[in-house]
Design a protein around this motif. Structure first.
Motif, PDB file in Angstrom:
ATOM      1  N   ALA A 119       0.852  -1.190   0.000  1.00 28.16           N
ATOM      2  CA  ALA A 119       0.000   0.000   0.000  1.00 28.16           C
ATOM      3  C   ALA A 119       0.891   1.244   0.000  1.00 28.16           C
ATOM      4  CB  ALA A 119      -0.908  -0.012   1.216  1.00 28.16           C
ATOM      5  N   ALA A 120       0.359   2.357  -0.512  1.00 28.35           N
ATOM      6  CA  ALA A 120       1.181   3.557  -0.713  1.00 28.35           C
ATOM      7  C   ALA A 120       1.189   4.472   0.508  1.00 28.35           C
ATOM      8  CB  ALA A 120       0.675   4.313  -1.940  1.00 28.35           C
ATOM      9  N   ALA A 121       0.844   3.956   1.675  1.00 22.67           N
ATOM     10  CA  ALA A 121       0.663   4.779   2.876  1.00 22.67           C
ATOM     11  C   ALA A 121       1.881   4.704   3.787  1.00 22.67           C
ATOM     12  CB  ALA A 121      -0.585   4.315   3.620  1.00 22.67           C
ATOM     13  N   GLY A 122       2.606   5.851   3.927  1.00 21.64           N
ATOM     14  CA  GLY A 122       3.833   5.895   4.717  1.00 21.64           C
ATOM     15  C   GLY A 122       3.647   5.513   6.173  1.00 21.64           C
ATOM     16  N   GLU A 123       2.450   5.719   6.725  1.00 23.87           N
ATOM     17  CA  GLU A 123       2.246   5.395   8.147  1.00 23.87           C
ATOM     18  C   GLU A 123       2.309   3.892   8.404  1.00 23.87           C
ATOM     19  OE1 GLU A 123       0.002   6.933   6.220  1.00 23.87           O
ATOM     20  OE2 GLU A 123      -2.026   6.132   6.528  1.00 23.87           O
ATOM     21  N   LEU A 124       2.296   3.098   7.328  1.00 29.31           N
ATOM     22  CA  LEU A 124       2.408   1.652   7.513  1.00 29.31           C
ATOM     23  C   LEU A 124       3.833   1.237   7.877  1.00 29.31           C
ATOM     24  CD1 LEU A 124       0.161   0.399   4.578  1.00 29.31           C
ATOM     25  CD2 LEU A 124      -0.387   0.456   7.015  1.00 29.31           C
ATOM     26  N   VAL A 125       4.827   2.090   7.604  1.00 24.84           N
ATOM     27  CA  VAL A 125       6.216   1.712   7.910  1.00 24.84           C
ATOM     28  C   VAL A 125       6.422   1.547   9.416  1.00 24.84           C
ATOM     29  CG1 VAL A 125       8.629   2.418   7.749  1.00 24.84           C
ATOM     30  CG2 VAL A 125       7.137   2.622   5.753  1.00 24.84           C
ATOM     31  N   PRO A 126       6.076   2.560  10.246  1.00 26.23           N
ATOM     32  CA  PRO A 126       6.199   2.319  11.696  1.00 26.23           C
ATOM     33  C   PRO A 126       5.293   1.196  12.195  1.00 26.23           C
ATOM     34  CG  PRO A 126       5.427   4.580  11.234  1.00 26.23           C
ATOM     35  CD  PRO A 126       5.772   3.965   9.929  1.00 26.23           C
ATOM     36  N   ALA A 127       4.106   1.044  11.593  1.00 26.67           N
ATOM     37  CA  ALA A 127       3.201  -0.045  12.010  1.00 26.67           C
ATOM     38  C   ALA A 127       3.852  -1.396  11.737  1.00 26.67           C
ATOM     39  CB  ALA A 127       1.865   0.071  11.275  1.00 26.67           C
ATOM     40  N   ALA A 128       4.479  -1.533  10.575  1.00 32.97           N
ATOM     41  CA  ALA A 128       5.110  -2.812  10.222  1.00 32.97           C
ATOM     42  C   ALA A 128       6.343  -3.060  11.086  1.00 32.97           C
ATOM     43  CB  ALA A 128       5.473  -2.808   8.739  1.00 32.97           C
ATOM     44  N   LEU A 129       7.087  -1.986  11.414  1.00 29.47           N
ATOM     45  CA  LEU A 129       8.257  -2.159  12.294  1.00 29.47           C
ATOM     46  C   LEU A 129       7.841  -2.713  13.651  1.00 29.47           C
ATOM     47  CD1 LEU A 129      10.410   1.023  11.614  1.00 29.47           C
ATOM     48  CD2 LEU A 129      11.115  -1.357  11.249  1.00 29.47           C
ATOM     49  N   ARG A 130       6.672  -2.278  14.140  1.00 29.95           N
ATOM     50  CA  ARG A 130       6.192  -2.790  15.430  1.00 29.95           C
ATOM     51  C   ARG A 130       5.792  -4.261  15.333  1.00 29.95           C
ATOM     52  NH1 ARG A 130       3.753   2.356  15.551  1.00 29.95           N
ATOM     53  NH2 ARG A 130       1.741   1.546  14.854  1.00 29.95           N
ATOM     54  N   ALA A 131       5.498  -4.720  14.118  1.00 26.46           N
ATOM     55  CA  ALA A 131       5.020  -6.111  13.947  1.00 26.46           C
ATOM     56  C   ALA A 131       6.163  -7.087  13.680  1.00 26.46           C
ATOM     57  CB  ALA A 131       4.005  -6.173  12.807  1.00 26.46           C
ATOM     58  N   VAL A 132       7.370  -6.585  13.313  1.00 25.00           N
ATOM     59  CA  VAL A 132       8.465  -7.521  13.010  1.00 25.00           C
ATOM     60  C   VAL A 132       9.376  -7.696  14.230  1.00 25.00           C
ATOM     61  CG1 VAL A 132       8.474  -7.041  10.525  1.00 25.00           C
ATOM     62  CG2 VAL A 132      10.062  -5.819  12.005  1.00 25.00           C
ATOM     63  N   ARG A 133       9.948  -8.879  14.324  1.00 24.83           N
ATOM     64  CA  ARG A 133      10.841  -9.230  15.431  1.00 24.83           C
ATOM     65  C   ARG A 133      12.181  -8.509  15.271  1.00 24.83           C
ATOM     66  NH1 ARG A 133      14.744 -11.902  12.939  1.00 24.83           N
ATOM     67  NH2 ARG A 133      14.292 -13.466  11.357  1.00 24.83           N
ATOM     68  N   LYS A 134      13.018  -8.625  16.330  1.00 18.99           N
ATOM     69  CA  LYS A 134      14.382  -8.096  16.220  1.00 18.99           C
ATOM     70  C   LYS A 134      15.076  -8.750  15.022  1.00 18.99           C
ATOM     71  CE  LYS A 134      15.237  -8.931  20.632  1.00 18.99           C
ATOM     72  NZ  LYS A 134      15.951  -9.038  21.935  1.00 18.99           N
ATOM     73  N   GLY A 135      15.844  -7.984  14.293  1.00 16.53           N
ATOM     74  CA  GLY A 135      16.537  -8.510  13.119  1.00 16.53           C
ATOM     75  C   GLY A 135      15.653  -8.618  11.889  1.00 16.53           C
TER      76      GLY A 135
END
Ligand code: ZN
Ligand code: ZN
Length: 325
Positions: free
Chosen positions: A226-242
């Motif tokens: 999706a073209a929505a920049g606010e998804l970047v911090p949302a996705a970072l919160r969903a991925v594990r370390k590394g």
């Protein structure tokens, strides 16, 4: 169907059939997939668009004529043309298999007339033979949704649990490949988009939910279509370390500020730019093995504006394809 100025609809125009120059082929187009990037072209959100332009960069057709100096393509052959339409062939990027980053690259349906038309001319270096076992309509979405989706998936490395943000044409193809590779897919959609969430679950996603939710298990990687920049911090919160967050779109709105703690733990963010010849050759060989089956909605060429409006309105599940007779 021609875009004459930014911010307008497409208009039907009759033009002379173009001729294939040196290193080019002339193609009789039979189908052209519609991509979200076409909306960004319409909205002038991509730099250096040439006007007037014929959009469309998931072109399927047969070669009508081969220009001088083209060795490995022949008249009558069924071929596909993707987004990356031409490169300089000489720069450091082009010399190292990173032609997707060439500064002199030109793009189909953006600077080179594309496939919303009965005919087009394409640089033979970016014209690909298509796998058997697919109709012209079915194979069209493989040329961008498939290729850029595949490149984005490659950037996830060995990740087993993958989140897909935006469940459109690319995500539904990536899901099929990822499941075939033994991975698990978590689908994130616009808030409350029950249509997209049930489509994702039918495609084999293990979980589907709103994009601001945290999935039941941490992800190894996420791809944002999706073209929505606010998804970047949302996705970072969903991925594990590394873990890695891959931005798979050509255009994205600005990314809002977020705490360093979200990136901490060796998480990374990267973009995917265009595609390489290697991506095309690998993915077009892989697709029939999975086998990838795109869900398509067909529209006649003259209905291109309607098809684009349906894509913009989120009314489509899977991929839209123009049929050209
Ligand atoms: Zn595209
Ligand atoms: Zn180059």
């Amino acid at each position: 169907m021609i875009l004459e100025r930014p911010g307008t609809g497409l208009v039907l125009r009759e033009r002379p059939v173009p001729a294939a120059g040196a290193g080019e082929v002339l193609i009789a187009v039979s189908a052209c997939g519609i991509c979200r990037t076409d909306l960004h072209v319409l909205d002038a959100e991509i730099p250096d668009i040439r006007y007037p332009i014929v959009p469309g960069h998931q072109i399927v057709g047969r070669i009508l004529a081969v220009g001088p100096g083209v060795a490995d393509l022949s008249q009558g052959q069924r071929v596909g043309v993707p987004w990356l339409g031409a490169t300089c062939g000489r720069c450091a990027f082009c010399s190292s298999g990173q032609e997707n980053l060439c500064d002199a690259a030109r793009f189909t349906g953006c600077q080179i007339d594309g496939g919303y038309a009965t005919h087009c001319v394409a640089d033979a270096r970016y014209v690909f033979a298509l796998p058997e076992g697919y109709g012209d309509l079915e194979v069209a979405p493989l040329l961008c949704a498939g290729l850029i989706g595949y490149r984005s998936l490659r950037m996830c490395g060995e990740a087993e649990r993958i989140g897909l943000y935006g469940f459109g044409a690319a995500a539904h193809i990536v899901t099929q490949v990822a499941l075939w590779q033994g991975r698990e897919v978590f689908a994130f959609t616009r808030r409350g988009d029950a249509l997209a969430q049930s489509f994702a679950l039918r495609q084999g996603a293990i979980w589907a939910g709103d994009s601001d939710r945290v999935p039941p298990q941490p992800l190894d990687a996420a791809i944002i279509f999706a073209a929505a920049g606010e998804l970047v911090p949302a996705a970072l919160r969903a991925v594990r370390k590394g873990g890695t967050v891959v931005c798979g779109g050509i255009h994205m709105s600005d990314i809002p500020g977020f705490p360093y703690a979200s990136l901490w733990g060796e998480r990374s963010i990267r973009s995917v730019a265009n595609l390489t010849r290697r991506d095309a050759l690998e993915f077009l060989a892989l697709a029939p093995k999975v086998p990838v089956r795109a869900q398509i909605t067909a529209y006649p060429l003259e209905m291109a504006n309607r098809a684009l409006a349906d894509l913009r309105g989120g009314k489509l599940s899977g991929a839209a394809v123009l049929t050209i007779s």
